[in-house]
Design a protein around this motif. Structure first.
Motif, short mmCIF file in Angstrom:
data_model
loop_
_atom_site.label_atom_id
_atom_site.label_comp_id
_atom_site.label_asym_id
_atom_site.label_seq_id
_atom_site.Cartn_x
_atom_site.Cartn_y
_atom_site.Cartn_z
N PHE A 169 -24.63 -141.62 51.55
CA PHE A 169 -23.83 -141.62 52.45
C PHE A 169 -24.45 -141.63 54.00
N TYR A 170 -23.77 -141.72 54.93
CA TYR A 170 -24.06 -141.34 56.24
C TYR A 170 -23.05 -140.79 57.00
N GLY A 171 -23.27 -140.30 58.10
CA GLY A 171 -22.54 -139.16 58.70
C GLY A 171 -22.79 -138.48 59.92
N GLN A 172 -22.00 -138.15 60.88
CA GLN A 172 -22.27 -137.46 62.08
C GLN A 172 -21.50 -136.24 62.21
N PHE A 173 -22.00 -135.05 62.71
CA PHE A 173 -21.21 -133.96 63.05
C PHE A 173 -21.56 -133.74 64.59
N GLY A 174 -20.13 -133.79 65.50
CA GLY A 174 -20.04 -133.84 66.75
C GLY A 174 -21.39 -134.79 67.47
N SER A 175 -22.14 -134.32 68.54
CA SER A 175 -22.76 -135.55 69.19
C SER A 175 -23.97 -135.81 68.15
N GLY A 176 -24.37 -135.12 66.93
CA GLY A 176 -25.33 -135.19 66.30
C GLY A 176 -26.40 -134.34 66.63
N ILE A 177 -26.31 -133.49 67.50
CA ILE A 177 -27.49 -132.46 67.64
C ILE A 177 -27.91 -131.64 66.48
N LEU A 178 -26.97 -131.36 65.61
CA LEU A 178 -27.39 -130.45 64.25
C LEU A 178 -27.64 -131.74 62.94
N PHE A 179 -26.57 -132.49 63.12
CA PHE A 179 -26.47 -133.63 61.81
C PHE A 179 -26.24 -135.05 62.02
N ARG A 180 -27.16 -135.68 62.09
CA ARG A 180 -26.61 -137.28 61.86
C ARG A 180 -27.52 -138.11 61.01
N ALA A 181 -26.87 -138.54 60.06
CA ALA A 181 -27.59 -139.52 59.07
C ALA A 181 -26.95 -141.01 59.31
N TYR A 182 -27.95 -141.77 59.63
CA TYR A 182 -27.77 -143.16 60.11
C TYR A 182 -29.00 -144.14 59.86
N GLU A 183 -28.53 -145.27 59.83
CA GLU A 183 -29.53 -146.38 59.82
C GLU A 183 -29.81 -147.16 61.09
N GLU A 184 -30.89 -147.65 61.05
CA GLU A 184 -31.06 -148.79 62.23
C GLU A 184 -32.08 -149.75 61.65
N ARG A 185 -31.65 -150.79 61.24
CA ARG A 185 -32.49 -151.79 60.52
C ARG A 185 -33.50 -152.30 61.34
N GLY A 186 -33.19 -152.54 62.69
CA GLY A 186 -34.35 -152.92 63.39
C GLY A 186 -35.39 -152.34 63.71
N LEU A 187 -35.10 -150.95 63.35
CA LEU A 187 -36.67 -149.99 63.65
C LEU A 187 -36.90 -149.74 62.42
N GLY A 188 -36.38 -149.79 61.24
CA GLY A 188 -36.97 -149.29 59.98
C GLY A 188 -36.60 -147.85 59.80
N TYR A 189 -35.41 -147.33 60.50
CA TYR A 189 -35.03 -146.16 60.30
C TYR A 189 -33.83 -146.19 59.54
N ASP A 190 -33.94 -144.96 58.41
CA ASP A 190 -32.67 -144.86 57.68
C ASP A 190 -33.03 -143.53 56.97
N ASN A 191 -32.06 -142.62 57.11
CA ASN A 191 -32.16 -141.15 56.75
C ASN A 191 -30.85 -140.82 56.01
N ALA A 192 -30.33 -142.03 55.18
CA ALA A 192 -29.44 -141.77 54.52
C ALA A 192 -29.22 -140.59 53.40
N MET A 193 -28.18 -139.87 53.05
CA MET A 193 -28.05 -138.64 52.33
C MET A 193 -27.95 -139.26 51.03
N ASP A 194 -28.56 -138.48 50.03
CA ASP A 194 -28.20 -138.85 48.58
C ASP A 194 -27.59 -137.63 47.98
N GLY A 195 -26.13 -137.70 47.71
CA GLY A 195 -25.56 -136.33 47.09
C GLY A 195 -23.89 -136.60 47.42
N ALA A 196 -23.41 -135.70 48.04
CA ALA A 196 -21.89 -135.80 48.01
C ALA A 196 -21.44 -135.31 49.32
#
Lengths: 540, 163
Positions: free
Chosen positions: A112-139
């Motif tokens: 899953f992906y997600g974001q708390f607030g502005s993301g200053i503590l937590f943001r899981a996201y992907e940006e395909r064009g940059l090869g960026y993906d920090n998806a969480m694996d869990g619940a």
């Protein structure tokens, strides 16, 4: 294991088929292929990798039926394109999820992906064009059972290429929208708080490392029909890592944003200070690997080539202080400055500094690293002041004109030495001319002028679009005053594309200049390359 | 292993409880920072256009500026409602409402700050425009914008409105 999951999905779909012939739900997705053929080029010292052809491809499948959602992504890097994080290698299904989404409850299992607030503590996201993906694996579970209150709890491990991070991330987030609880409240007020904790075992023989690192943040938004005021504060306990050179200092972050808007006028301002806020689920990780939080640079996101690729700012996670303001105004139609169609102007200025720090010589005692003054500023890292004017001259001719003044601390921002603060002026004319219905010619003329670094540049881009299917573009970027005459190079680039509904294919040939490439606010170094590129995307 | 077995079991059990309506139910926000569930994207059985865009995406802005000039006519003729969904992330979110105010657009603008709705709709590049029918089924979609593309959307709209 994954076969078992697919088996389960398949069985359940079959069960549905046999039970009832109606409502099988919907399956949508998309595919993307980026392939490159590399050619040798001594002028820009582009080196051909051992495998002359590289490709990144993916397919996404998203299934939905009623409250049920499920999906997966297959990715293949054979091998990974140059300029992408080289950790991507091979093929697999790194993204797989199933869950339920109802009015009151979201449950996501798997990735899953997600974001708390502005993301200053937590943001899981992907940006395909940059090869960026920090998806969480869990619940992740999100509840909206109490009116106006949204509560999120999650746990998981972050994606690290085709592997998982060594650490585990756990988090809670609460957002309370006061208006929904108190109907009489006219101004929109919402309050939120997040708590994140990560665990990674202490495997160091040198340091006594904290295994559980906690961080928390508090945020408040006040908004009306004409303004928004947002503040978020974050605090992280000591988190020695490769990024901060294993110091035991606590981390802090603060963001304040204000915007005011009314028909024809807009204003926004940000202030940001972060100190030692690199937050990753693996201490040893660097670059863009396994970042838990997201700390964007509040600067204008440029898309014109010379402005976007030569001297763009990237957030300094170890510490920065600065801000930005933006003013936009539309001169009305039929006014002196508005002309027949109106004129839009935008003024943006941003400036960032390092923190005002005093080093502490405690390598073997507390290892607190340094002391930073709360309001003080250190070295100037970046400044961008620019004016953009958008004007429609007639039914056929439109233009956007930009003048920018940049200052870029190359040594700090690129980890080099001997360049110092590079100051430059940039000018861009973007003119679009409708030749006849559906035929449009767009010309971008850009210049970047500096006495430092690589000297002056000009870029000319000519793009011809034939709606709704075709586009052609040629570009030449010329570094005509490089201090080394042998490097006064032309960077030719041409591209042709075909577009039908949600399918798009383009073929490009040319030189790609080494430099920083930014998409969606994340920047990355791209090596020089020369060759053919094929891009294909399709939705179904 | 257990993890995946559990997922499979969940999938099977939930699949059996599932009901109709395949439109994504995802929390995004309005420009006034109100939570907005995408399930509320509605137009009383008339056509809906969803356009994914960003403040920094010049072709997106060109497309929306063009549509904004035609929107009143389109609404009269086809009853269409357009939702412009911004995928600006927290780097640019504070500029969104001022941007929209200066652009003076006549349609609803929503903010999908972590691209959750964007992913559910399988959008990779912007602009990406969808046309939905009365059951919110995608009947047409288009990636990218070149001047003149709005004519194709208009033709599709007329077709959908039975004109």
């Amino acid at each position: 294991m994954r076969i078992c999951f697919f088996g389960g999905m398949f069985c359940s779909v079959l069960t549905l088929f046999s039970q009832q012939a109606i409502d099988l739900g919907s399956l949508h997705g998309n595919i993307g292929i980026d392939a490159q053929y590399y050619a040798q080029d001594s002028v820009i010292s582009a080196t051909v990798p051992n495998e002359k052809i590289a490709s990144n491809s993916f397919v996404n499948l998203n299934y939905k039926r009623g409250i049920l959602v499920a999906g997966l992504r297959y990715e293949a890097y054979l091998p990974v394109l140059q300029g992408f994080p080289q950790g991507f290698d091979g093929a697999g299904v790194p993204y797989l999820y199933a869950g339920i989404h109802t009015e009151e409850l979201d449950v996501n299992l798997g990735n899953f992906y997600g974001q708390f607030g502005s993301g200053i503590l937590f943001r899981a996201y992907e940006e395909r064009g940059l090869g960026y993906d920090n998806a969480m694996d869990g619940a992740m579970i999100k509840s909206r059972h109490i009116k106006g209150v949204s509560l999120t709890a999650m746990i998981g491990k972050q994606r690290k290429y085709f592997d998982k991070s060594a650490g585990t991330v756990r988090g809670l987030d609460l957002e309370w929208s006061l208006n929904e609880s108190f109907d009489s409240l006219k101004t929109r007020i919402s309050l939120g708080g997040s708590f994140i904790s990560k665990f990674q075992s202490d495997n160091s023989s040198v340091y006594n490392l904290p295994e559980n690192v906690a961080a928390s943040s508090f945020r408040a938004t006040i908004a009306g029909s004409k303004f928004r005021f947002f503040n978020e504060w974050a605090y992280k306990i000591n988190d020695p890592s490769a990024q901060n050179n294993f110091i035991y200092k606590n981390g802090t972050g603060f963001i304040s944003q204000f915007s005011y808007f009314t028909k024809g006028f807009g204003f926004s301002a940000d202030v940001k200070r972060i100190d030692n806020m690199s937050f990753r689920s693996e201490r040893e990780a660097l670059l863009t690997d396994v970042m838990i939080n997201f700390s964007p640079s509040f600067t204008r996101q440029h898309t014109y080539n010379l402005l976007a690729t030569l001297y763009p700012y990237a957030t300094q996670l170890n510490g920065e202080i600065g801000g930005q303001f933006e003013l936009s105004y539309k001169f009305k139609k039929a006014s002196t400055l508005g002309g027949k169609y109106g004129t839009k102007i935008l003024l943006n200025a941003s400036q960032y500094y390092g923190l005002d720090t005093m080093l502490l010589n405690d390598q073997n005692t507390d290892r607190l690293g340094y002391q930073a003054d709360l309001f003080g500023t250190g070295e100037l890292y970046f400044r961008d002041i620019h004016l953009e004017v958008s004007k429609k001259f007639s039914k056929k001719v439109k233009g956007i004109f930009t003048l920018a003044n940049l200052a870029y601390q190359k040594d700090v921002l690129e980890g080099k030495s001997g360049y110092g603060l590079v100051k430059s002026w940039v000018w861009v004319n973007d003119l679009s001319i409708k030749l006849k219905p559906k035929h449009t010619l767009r010309i971008e003329a850009q210049g970047l002028f500096t006495k430092q670094d690589l000297g002056d540049w000009v870029t000319l881009l000519v793009e011809y679009t034939l709606s709704p299917h075709w586009f052609f573009a040629i570009m030449d970027q010329y570094n005509y005053s490089n201090p080394a005459p042998s490097k006064r190079t032309h960077y030719y680039f041409s591209s042709i594309g075909y577009n039908k509904n949600a399918h798009r294919i383009s073929l490009s040939y040319g030189r790609q200049r080494a430099g920083i490439f930014c998409v969606g606010g994340v920047c990355r170094n791209v090596p020089a390359a020369n060759g053919f590129t094929l891009n294909l995307t399709s939705n179904f | 292993m257990k993890h995946y077995l559990f997922l499979s079991a969940l999938f099977i059990s939930v699949a059996c409880m599932a009901q109709e309506n395949t439109f994504p139910k995802i929390d995004i926000h309005t420009l006034e920072s109100k939570t907005f569930n995408t399930n509320a994207i509605e137009n009383n059985g008339q056509p809906i256009v969803i356009s994914f865009w960003a403040t920094w995406c010049k072709p997106c802005v060109r497309e929306l500026n063009t549509i904004s000039e035609l929107y009143e006519d389109w609404q009269e003729e086809t009853g269409v409602k357009l939702y412009a969904v911004s995928i600006d992330d927290s780097r640019n979110i504070q500029k969104l409402a001022p941007f929209v105010a200066t652009s003076d657009w006549p349609f609803d603008v929503l903010s999908d700050v972590n691209s959750d709705f964007r992913r559910a709709m399988n959008v990779v590049t912007s602009p990406h425009t969808f046309l939905l029918d009365e059951n919110r089924k995608i009947v047409w979609q288009h990636v990218g914008y070149s001047p003149g593309d709005e004519d194709e959307l208009y033709e599709q709209l007329l077709k959908l409105a039975g004109k």
